[in-house]
Design an enzyme around this catalytic site. Sequence first.
Site, PDB file in Angstrom:
ATOM      1  CE  LYS A  69      -3.964  -2.041   2.415  1.00 20.49           C
ATOM      2  NZ  LYS A  69      -4.526  -2.101   3.799  1.00 20.49           N
ATOM      3  CB  CYS A  86      -1.476   0.750   8.648  1.00 16.43           C
ATOM      4  SG  CYS A  86      -0.236   1.806   9.421  1.00 16.43           S
ATOM      5  CG  ASP A  87      -3.159  -5.333   5.593  1.00 23.17           C
ATOM      6  OD1 ASP A  87      -4.248  -4.697   4.904  1.00 23.17           O
ATOM      7  OD2 ASP A  87      -3.436  -6.308   6.167  1.00 23.17           O
ATOM      8  CB  SER A  88      -5.019  -4.642  11.056  1.00 31.68           C
ATOM      9  OG  SER A  88      -4.480  -3.417  11.573  1.00 31.68           O
ATOM     10  N   GLY A 123       0.906  -4.216  10.337  1.00 33.76           N
ATOM     11  CA  GLY A 123       2.056  -3.902   9.639  1.00 33.76           C
ATOM     12  C   GLY A 123       2.124  -2.653   9.369  1.00 33.76           C
TER      13      GLY A 123
END
Length: 226
Positions: A69, A86-88, A123
């Site tokens: 991203k 960000c990624d969850s 992340g």
Amino acid sequence: MPTPLPDAPAVRLVLASASPARLTTLRAAGIEPTVVISDVDEDLAVAEATERYGPLEPADIALLLARAKAEAVASGLDAGAVVIGCDSVLELDGEVHGKPADAAEAVSRWHRMRGRSGVLHTGHWLVDDRGPGGATLGATASTTVHFAKLSDEEVDAYVATGEPLTVAGAFTIDGLGGAFVTSVEGDHHNVVGLSLPLLRELLGDAGIGWFDVVGGCTADTGGTQG
């Protein structure tokens, strides 16, 4: 009383995420980012990485997508900004869970989660796009989340609100789902979707001070304790 902050930060931060919760978290910390949403195909990115490297750990998947991203957004910007992606994902029994595909999946997941614990991995990937030699680095923050033991009726009612369908792990800690999280071990901001302490560390590693990105809004210092 409110503390005045600089009208404009020394470094412009771009948030490569559509998450309202991440934006709210940054604003509450005194940061007013520019939001640019990436067009990353998450399933394809994970599939390609798995084919190349083999099975990925949940924390690695979160970092992979955060990097995808951030880099996608940075590639479309004029130089002069720092991008954070960000990624969850929620890890439960060694399995990775993102946003539920539908209400039935959300109900099924909550039947597994209730009364148990999972690990929320977020992340974070930073791209310094201010000129040649800019840093690109990242890390994953992980927080253990303990869930209340919901009744079938509570699960159905919560899923019916639609909130679990819009977030990784099918729950929030800062919304309607907050009543169903009994405790966390680690940074609670990370459960919202962006760890402020980790962001500060990444900025520092890139040679950027925390207050270099603060400005453009007003920080409420609070302080009501006796």
